[in-house]
Design an enzyme around this catalytic site. Sequence first.
Site, PDB file in Angstrom:
ATOM      1  CB  VAL A 124       9.255 -13.387  -7.702  1.00  0.00           C
ATOM      2  CG1 VAL A 124       8.676 -13.789  -9.047  1.00  0.00           C
ATOM      3  CG2 VAL A 124      10.775 -13.315  -7.772  1.00  0.00           C
ATOM      4  CG  LEU A 198       4.693   0.211  -4.574  1.00  0.00           C
ATOM      5  CD1 LEU A 198       3.924  -0.285  -3.364  1.00  0.00           C
ATOM      6  CD2 LEU A 198       4.066  -0.309  -5.825  1.00  0.00           C
ATOM      7  CD  GLU A 200       2.083  -3.494   1.074  1.00  0.00           C
ATOM      8  OE1 GLU A 200       1.145  -3.796   1.823  1.00  0.00           O
ATOM      9  OE2 GLU A 200       3.044  -4.239   0.852  1.00  0.00           O
ATOM     10  CB  CYS A 311       9.928  -3.331   2.403  1.00  0.00           C
ATOM     11  SG  CYS A 311       8.937  -3.871   1.017  1.00  0.00           S
ATOM     12  CG  PHE A 312      10.938  -0.185   6.539  1.00  0.00           C
ATOM     13  CD1 PHE A 312      11.227   0.174   5.226  1.00  0.00           C
ATOM     14  CD2 PHE A 312      10.239   0.719   7.321  1.00  0.00           C
ATOM     15  CE1 PHE A 312      10.821   1.397   4.710  1.00  0.00           C
ATOM     16  CE2 PHE A 312       9.837   1.949   6.811  1.00  0.00           C
ATOM     17  CZ  PHE A 312      10.123   2.282   5.509  1.00  0.00           C
TER      18      PHE A 312
HETATM   19  N1  LIG Z   1       5.206  -4.843  -0.982  1.00  0.00           N
HETATM   20  C1  LIG Z   1       5.762  -3.677  -1.210  1.00  0.00           C
HETATM   21  O1  LIG Z   1       5.242  -2.639  -0.805  1.00  0.00           O
HETATM   22  C2  LIG Z   1       7.046  -3.579  -1.976  1.00  0.00           C
HETATM   23  C3  LIG Z   1       7.463  -2.320  -2.423  1.00  0.00           C
HETATM   24  C4  LIG Z   1       8.663  -2.230  -3.141  1.00  0.00           C
HETATM   25  C5  LIG Z   1       9.396  -3.374  -3.426  1.00  0.00           C
HETATM   26  N2  LIG Z   1       8.960  -4.586  -2.986  1.00  0.00           N
HETATM   27  C6  LIG Z   1       9.731  -5.770  -3.387  1.00  0.00           C
HETATM   28  O2  LIG Z   1       9.053  -6.346  -4.519  1.00  0.00           O
HETATM   29  C7  LIG Z   1       9.157  -7.773  -4.497  1.00  0.00           C
HETATM   30  C8  LIG Z   1       7.763  -8.377  -4.529  1.00  0.00           C
HETATM   31  O3  LIG Z   1       7.087  -7.992  -3.363  1.00  0.00           O
HETATM   32  P1  LIG Z   1       5.529  -8.250  -3.191  1.00  0.00           P
HETATM   33  O4  LIG Z   1       5.125  -7.572  -1.944  1.00  0.00           O
HETATM   34  O5  LIG Z   1       4.831  -7.954  -4.458  1.00  0.00           O
HETATM   35  O6  LIG Z   1       5.521  -9.843  -2.977  1.00  0.00           O
HETATM   36  P2  LIG Z   1       4.258 -10.805  -3.039  1.00  0.00           P
HETATM   37  O7  LIG Z   1       4.587 -11.967  -2.187  1.00  0.00           O
HETATM   38  O8  LIG Z   1       3.008 -10.052  -2.782  1.00  0.00           O
HETATM   39  O9  LIG Z   1       4.188 -11.265  -4.572  1.00  0.00           O
HETATM   40  C9  LIG Z   1       5.153 -12.052  -5.183  1.00  0.00           C
HETATM   41  C10 LIG Z   1       4.445 -13.023  -6.126  1.00  0.00           C
HETATM   42  O10 LIG Z   1       5.429 -13.698  -6.906  1.00  0.00           O
HETATM   43  C11 LIG Z   1       4.923 -15.002  -7.181  1.00  0.00           C
HETATM   44  N3  LIG Z   1       6.011 -15.873  -7.632  1.00  0.00           N
HETATM   45  C12 LIG Z   1       7.062 -16.357  -6.922  1.00  0.00           C
HETATM   46  N4  LIG Z   1       7.855 -17.103  -7.719  1.00  0.00           N
HETATM   47  C13 LIG Z   1       7.303 -17.096  -8.948  1.00  0.00           C
HETATM   48  C14 LIG Z   1       7.660 -17.682 -10.192  1.00  0.00           C
HETATM   49  N5  LIG Z   1       8.767 -18.408 -10.320  1.00  0.00           N
HETATM   50  N6  LIG Z   1       6.852 -17.480 -11.254  1.00  0.00           N
HETATM   51  C15 LIG Z   1       5.721 -16.732 -11.153  1.00  0.00           C
HETATM   52  N7  LIG Z   1       5.334 -16.142  -9.993  1.00  0.00           N
HETATM   53  C16 LIG Z   1       6.121 -16.321  -8.907  1.00  0.00           C
HETATM   54  C17 LIG Z   1       4.299 -15.425  -5.873  1.00  0.00           C
HETATM   55  O11 LIG Z   1       3.377 -16.481  -6.063  1.00  0.00           O
HETATM   56  C18 LIG Z   1       3.643 -14.117  -5.416  1.00  0.00           C
HETATM   57  O12 LIG Z   1       2.282 -14.038  -5.806  1.00  0.00           O
HETATM   58  C19 LIG Z   1       9.963  -8.105  -3.254  1.00  0.00           C
HETATM   59  O13 LIG Z   1      11.313  -8.221  -3.621  1.00  0.00           O
HETATM   60  C20 LIG Z   1       9.771  -6.893  -2.359  1.00  0.00           C
HETATM   61  O14 LIG Z   1      10.845  -6.683  -1.483  1.00  0.00           O
HETATM   62  C21 LIG Z   1       7.802  -4.715  -2.289  1.00  0.00           C
HETATM   63  O1  LIG Z   2       6.697   8.294  10.325  1.00  0.00           O
HETATM   64  C1  LIG Z   2       6.407   7.114  10.189  1.00  0.00           C
HETATM   65  C2  LIG Z   2       6.250   6.485   8.925  1.00  0.00           C
HETATM   66  C3  LIG Z   2       5.946   5.134   8.870  1.00  0.00           C
HETATM   67  N1  LIG Z   2       5.795   4.412  10.007  1.00  0.00           N
HETATM   68  C4  LIG Z   2       5.526   2.956   9.913  1.00  0.00           C
HETATM   69  O2  LIG Z   2       6.533   2.374   9.102  1.00  0.00           O
HETATM   70  C5  LIG Z   2       6.025   1.232   8.430  1.00  0.00           C
HETATM   71  C6  LIG Z   2       6.306   1.340   6.929  1.00  0.00           C
HETATM   72  O3  LIG Z   2       5.528   2.386   6.384  1.00  0.00           O
HETATM   73  P1  LIG Z   2       5.676   2.871   4.874  1.00  0.00           P
HETATM   74  O4  LIG Z   2       7.092   3.095   4.579  1.00  0.00           O
HETATM   75  O5  LIG Z   2       4.764   4.003   4.688  1.00  0.00           O
HETATM   76  O6  LIG Z   2       5.074   1.637   4.080  1.00  0.00           O
HETATM   77  P2  LIG Z   2       5.745   0.470   3.186  1.00  0.00           P
HETATM   78  O7  LIG Z   2       4.691  -0.018   2.282  1.00  0.00           O
HETATM   79  O8  LIG Z   2       6.438  -0.500   4.071  1.00  0.00           O
HETATM   80  O9  LIG Z   2       6.823   1.237   2.268  1.00  0.00           O
HETATM   81  C7  LIG Z   2       8.221   1.162   2.503  1.00  0.00           C
HETATM   82  O10 LIG Z   2       8.750  -0.027   1.981  1.00  0.00           O
HETATM   83  C8  LIG Z   2       8.511  -0.193   0.566  1.00  0.00           C
HETATM   84  C9  LIG Z   2       9.021  -1.567   0.204  1.00  0.00           C
HETATM   85  O11 LIG Z   2      10.356  -1.593  -0.094  1.00  0.00           O
HETATM   86  C10 LIG Z   2       9.194   0.934  -0.177  1.00  0.00           C
HETATM   87  O12 LIG Z   2       8.973   0.772  -1.571  1.00  0.00           O
HETATM   88  C11 LIG Z   2       8.633   2.269   0.300  1.00  0.00           C
HETATM   89  O13 LIG Z   2       9.300   3.338  -0.360  1.00  0.00           O
HETATM   90  C12 LIG Z   2       8.844   2.373   1.797  1.00  0.00           C
HETATM   91  O14 LIG Z   2       8.244   3.568   2.299  1.00  0.00           O
HETATM   92  C13 LIG Z   2       4.533   1.191   8.753  1.00  0.00           C
HETATM   93  O15 LIG Z   2       4.336   0.275   9.814  1.00  0.00           O
HETATM   94  C14 LIG Z   2       4.225   2.609   9.196  1.00  0.00           C
HETATM   95  O16 LIG Z   2       3.118   2.689  10.044  1.00  0.00           O
HETATM   96  C15 LIG Z   2       5.955   5.002  11.252  1.00  0.00           C
HETATM   97  O17 LIG Z   2       5.841   4.349  12.274  1.00  0.00           O
HETATM   98  N2  LIG Z   2       6.250   6.342  11.300  1.00  0.00           N
END
Ligand SMILES: NC(=O)c1ccc[n+]([C@@H]2O[C@H](COP(=O)([O-])OP(=O)(O)OC[C@H]3O[C@@H](n4cnc5c(N)ncnc54)[C@H](O)[C@@H]3O)[C@@H](O)[C@H]2O)c1
Ligand SMILES: O=c1ccn([C@@H]2O[C@H](COP(=O)(O)OP(=O)(O)O[C@H]3O[C@H](CO)[C@@H](O)[C@H](O)[C@H]3O)[C@@H](O)[C@H]2O)c(=O)[nH]1
Length: 512
Positions: A124, A198, A200, A311-312
Amino acid sequence: MATAASPLSTTTLGAANGTSLASPGIHPPVRSICCIGAGYVGGPTCSIIAARCPHIDVTIVDINPARIAAWNSDPDPLTGDLTGLPVFEPGLSDIVKECRGRNLFFSTDVDEAIRKADLVFVSVNTPTKKSGVGAGYAADLHYVESSTRRIAQVATSSKIIVEKSTVPCRTASSMRVILESNSRPGIHFDILSNPEFLAEGTAMRDLQAPDRVLIGSLDTESGQCAADRLSEVYENWVPAERIYMTGLWSSELSKLAANALLAQRISSINSLAAICESTGASIHEVAHACGLDRRIGPQFLQASVGFGGSCFQKDILNLVYLSESLGLTPVANYWKQVIEMNEWSKNRFAHKVVQTLFNTITGKKVAVLGFSFKDNTGDTRESPAITVCRFFRRELARVSIYDPKVPEAQIHADLVDREHDATGVVAPQGTNNVTVCSSALEACKDAEAVVVLSPWREFRCENLDWGHIYENMSKPAFVFDGRAMLDAEKLKKIGFKVHAVGTGPEKTDAWL
Ligand SMILES: NC(=O)c1ccc[n+]([C@@H]2O[C@H](COP(=O)([O-])OP(=O)(O)OC[C@H]3O[C@@H](n4cnc5c(N)ncnc54)[C@H](O)[C@@H]3O)[C@@H](O)[C@H]2O)c1
Ligand SMILES: O=c1ccn([C@@H]2O[C@H](COP(=O)(O)OP(=O)(O)O[C@H]3O[C@H](CO)[C@@H](O)[C@H](O)[C@H]3O)[C@@H](O)[C@H]2O)c(=O)[nH]1
């Protein structure tokens, strides 16, 4: 949810309640998975698990019915693609099509999915707290807490609970207390940390071939057993040597640490980009020269308008809060600077546009190419485009925006004005001076400047008719390349005046 400091023990309730347990802590191989949270992480991650583990049933649940309906939406009748999925990610549609209805299910029936699962991912959202203690820094863990309570209340059999969300260090301890206090007698839980790395836009590739899978567990027999069971799931496609087992707290902290280190590289390169712009050094050359050193490496040194994404910033703020809570103020200040540099970079870029357009953009048409926080995603969370476009609006420009994947309604939602922004400036109400266009050419028509804010391939000189854009713009026609991605020489030959992040005066001028 507070992160209690008490040592974490295995959660075996029956013993405390006087109930005898057949084989406490011995988890059977995983045959059924529930993922709570059908977002950017839960959806892609568990779709890959379903694809690579046809012997495991995977049910992804969410409290948001619209999101689940979108995951269950029908294919486009012409292309067969699942264009209605709530997350755009290259390759995702094909995987969902392959598995949905076979061993991959999307549902709002959270309780049923929890009950039948051997293993539950908690995936979540964990946004930054907006109010109360730690507001602006600490992670809001109420979604994690309510999911944990739900698991405790409805589980009728023992389970492995996996933190997939990014959480503060020692969150597993709080989850244990909640599980212990609310579950039925005789039920046994082990909590694992398995953060997701991962990115995005490349999520499917990252998930199919991860650099590493991190599994944190307690050093107990049942904790190790749970970790082995989760590892077995990944071993269906990830080489065993890429699965790294650690303690729980190391795993939780490693996620925050990895994001902080990655973001730090971007703030570092962006700080150097500013020096390049004033000296005639080229950030491309500086980044390449530094990246050739194997100790530094070439990745994540792309200068930009600033980093975005969900995230960052959130995870660094979380780290800052943790450091402050531990009384480590210099550590907190150190990491805070990474974010401050990012804010400064975004504002510096926006200022540069106004300054170059003769110190005013009032009434001028400014075209923005790219609104997502990076390419290959429709996600706009913390996108630098939001900061820059808000800045342009405050300067009373007419902003026309094109992005290949961000829906129009999302752009308006991101730019709709609040009464006052963080600096106290009152912005115009509504989004009347914002137009969302369906092509780059349309957005740039009659504009005074084109501002590239996310690095979509289709904006590159070889993919977009920049000559046509030039002909249809007011003159002088400016290009501001916030991603340092365009061939500036080509654009200059067409007639554009080009400003790219990290490139300053002509090199020859710099010698004078
Ligand atoms: N987005 C990314 O690239 C990324 C990458 C790595 C880690 N994370 C981490 O993963 C987690 C999820 O991120 P996300 O981007 O998928 O978020 P998101 O907002 O896209 O999805 C979270 C989902 O959880 C649901 N939710 C919340 N409470 C709930 C509950 N009690 N029961 C059922 N569903 C519920 C929400 O409705 C929502 O659809 C965060 O902690 C984030 O920091 C995100
Ligand atoms: O050299 C670079 C690399 C990235 N970016 C920017 O940095 C942001 C984040 O990019 P990226 O890290 O590729 O995407 P995220 O989906 O935010 O992924 C980060 O955040 C995720 C959520 O925690 C982690 O899982 C990943 O490992 C981590 O890379 C974006 O705006 C990019 O355009 C730059 O400006 N310069």
